[in-house]
Design an enzyme around this catalytic site. Structure first.
Site, mmCIF file in Angstrom:
data_model
loop_
_atom_site.group_PDB
_atom_site.id
_atom_site.type_symbol
_atom_site.label_atom_id
_atom_site.label_comp_id
_atom_site.label_asym_id
_atom_site.label_seq_id
_atom_site.Cartn_x
_atom_site.Cartn_y
_atom_site.Cartn_z
ATOM 1 N N SER A 182 -1.837 -4.134 6.765
ATOM 2 C CA SER A 182 -1.452 -5.484 6.349
ATOM 3 C C SER A 182 -1.094 -6.405 7.502
ATOM 4 O O SER A 182 -1.217 -7.611 7.372
ATOM 5 C CB SER A 182 -0.287 -5.409 5.359
ATOM 6 N N HIS A 210 -5.063 -4.720 0.809
ATOM 7 C CA HIS A 210 -5.770 -5.825 1.473
ATOM 8 C C HIS A 210 -7.268 -5.571 1.597
ATOM 9 O O HIS A 210 -7.973 -6.370 2.211
ATOM 10 C CB HIS A 210 -5.175 -6.079 2.858
ATOM 11 N N LYS A 242 -2.992 -9.857 -4.059
ATOM 12 C CA LYS A 242 -3.628 -10.257 -2.799
ATOM 13 C C LYS A 242 -4.984 -10.889 -3.119
ATOM 14 O O LYS A 242 -5.005 -11.971 -3.664
ATOM 15 C CB LYS A 242 -3.737 -9.048 -1.868
HETATM 16 C C1 LIG Z 1 1.578 -6.228 -0.342
HETATM 17 C C2 LIG Z 1 1.465 -4.759 -0.216
HETATM 18 C C3 LIG Z 1 2.130 -3.915 -1.101
HETATM 19 C C4 LIG Z 1 3.082 -4.438 -2.120
HETATM 20 O O1 LIG Z 1 2.420 -5.004 -3.190
HETATM 21 P P1 LIG Z 1 3.182 -6.086 -4.083
HETATM 22 O O2 LIG Z 1 2.387 -6.162 -5.313
HETATM 23 O O3 LIG Z 1 3.198 -7.339 -3.271
HETATM 24 O O4 LIG Z 1 4.569 -5.568 -4.309
HETATM 25 C C5 LIG Z 1 1.922 -2.561 -1.000
HETATM 26 N N1 LIG Z 1 1.123 -2.047 -0.047
HETATM 27 C C6 LIG Z 1 0.497 -2.836 0.847
HETATM 28 C C7 LIG Z 1 -0.361 -2.201 1.883
HETATM 29 C C8 LIG Z 1 0.657 -4.215 0.790
HETATM 30 O O5 LIG Z 1 0.048 -4.989 1.679
#
Ligand SMILES: *Cc1c(COP(=O)(O)O)cnc(C)c1O
Length: 407
Positions: A182, A210, A242
């Site tokens: 991320s 992502h 995302k």
């Molecule tokens: C954003 C993210 C999360 C968390 O997801 P949310 O739905 O925003 O709580 C978990 N793992 C990764 C790799 C992320 O980038």
């Protein structure tokens, strides 16, 4: 001995944050249209959201949400196992599982909670969880909460992972990794990790928050991009907030694994189900992300344009081919000054500092979206050239001229 004082504790933490230039500021967004944010009366062109495919404001998703809210209301009223589980959750889980080619899926309220839920449902004391050092905080927290032994290997280092896996040859072991990282934007060496997981008899769990939507055939993510599937990566997490532009997460895996998590995970049982209207919106977004390859093609062209321009300007890029294109700045002061300079130019880019990234590796986390245009990229490159020019001279050749010289 008196108890430690709360106010002293708060003061000490605040002093540490201020001293390290580590105070986080939340921007109050008054309005948004695509990548244009209105903040405090100023219009900013944003390169910081994770709406990589521009689906968060897609009319079909908005209409699906409105229609479902009209029928089902705002809240789900209960947890899944009481009476909050709707047909729309079933349909969403099935749609995501079908897209990625997995037999079953399970909807969670957020990716963060899903990782805590999955890891605590599958791991306990005496087990081992081997993780990339740069994995998302939720994977690390989930392993800690599970009571398993957490063993971390250097970023992207499959041999390091092998050494860690070999340390507990008799423990039930999970190998967990982000698909696309991320804060760096690079992709885990999934083929190597899958081989390792198989040879060490460990469960490979890929959190592709992502990657899904952005990489791989039909946007099926980094596992599919590596030519792998449910056999090699039996469990994957897809977050909906995302590239899909919604909210929540879906775990995909075999019937047996998903059913185990459904039955055992506290992060599934003891929380109110995702509002069904949000599930309806995500269902529409999954359909769009799956079908509309032009969004990925456009995003890919913008990524290439950004990297070409940044390389010509000599900007310190990282080794990423995804929508996450960090520009290294180093210490906190420089990171913050660069972000402030960009903002004065009407550009919003997130300054990322430790502990989100390792000490000394502060960066501007540039993220690109299919809703950006070529002119937006060029404006960003011009801004970055100014913001990262520490000599104070300022005048760096405009990036768009360079790009036109060398198309
Ligand atoms: C954003 C993210 C999360 C968390 O997801 P949310 O739905 O925003 O709580 C978990 N793992 C990764 C790799 C992320 O980038």
């Amino acid at each position: 001995m008196p108890r430690p004082s709360l106010s002293q504790r708060l003061d000490a933490a605040r002093a540490r944050r201020v001293g390290h230039e580590a105070v986080r500021v939340e921007r109050v967004v008054d309005g948004r249209e695509g990548n244009r944010l209105n903040i405090g009366g100023q219009d900013l062109l944003a390169f910081c959201g994770n709406d990589y495919l521009g689906l968060s404001q897609h009319l079909d998703a908005v209409a699906a949400l409105q229609e479902a809210a009209a029928w089902h209301g705002v809240g789900s009223t209960a947890s899944h196992q009481v009476c909050g589980h709707h047909a729309l959750h079933e349909a969403l889980a099935e749609a995501v599982a079908d897209w990625l080619g997995y037999p079953a899926g399970l909807v969670f309220g957020s990716g963060y909670v899903a990782n805590l839920a999955v890891l605590t449902a599958l791991l306990g004391e005496g087990d081992a969880c081997v993780q990339d050092r740069l994995n998302h905080a939720s994977l690390l927290d989930g392993a800690r909460l599970s009571g398993a032994r957490l063993r971390r290997y250097p970023h992207g280092d499959a041999e390091g992972a092998a050494r860690q896996l070999a340390l507990d040859p008799e423990a039930f072991s999970m190998l967990a990794t982000d698909g696309v990282f991320s804060m760096d934007g690079d992709i885990a060496p999934l083929r190597m990790l899958a081989l390792l997981a198989r040879s060490h008899d460990a469960l490979l769990y890929v959190d592709d928050a992502h990657g899904v939507g952005v990489v791989g055939p039909q946007g099926r993510g980094s596992v599919a991009a590596a030519g792998l599937g449910p056999r090699e990566a039996p469990l994957q997490l897809v977050t909906l907030g995302k590239a899909l532009g919604g909210y929540g997460a879906v775990l995909v895996g075999s019937q047996a694994l998903v059913e185990h998590v459904r039955q055992e995970a506290r992060g599934y049982r003891y929380t109110t189900a995702l509002p069904p209207a949000l599930a309806a919106a995500s269902l529409a977004q999954v359909g769009l992300a799956r079908a509309e390859n032009w969004r990925r093609a456009k995003l890919g062209a913008l990524i290439a344009r950004f990297r070409r321009g940044a390389q010509q300007l000599g900007l310190p890029l990282m080794d990423s081919l995804t929508a996450i294109q960090p520009v290294l700045t180093g210490d906190n002061g420089r990171t913050l000054r660069a972000a402030a300079k960009l903002e004065s130019l009407g550009l919003l880019v997130a300054p990322i500092r430790p502990p989100t990234v390792p000490e000394g590796q502060g960066r501007l986390r540039v993220t690109l979206s299919s809703t950006h245009e070529e002119a937006d990229i060029d404006r960003l490159l011009d801004g970055l050239a100014l913001a990262l020019d520490d000599t104070g001279g300022g005048a760096v050749r405009p990036a768009h001229l360079l790009l036109n010289e060398n198309p």
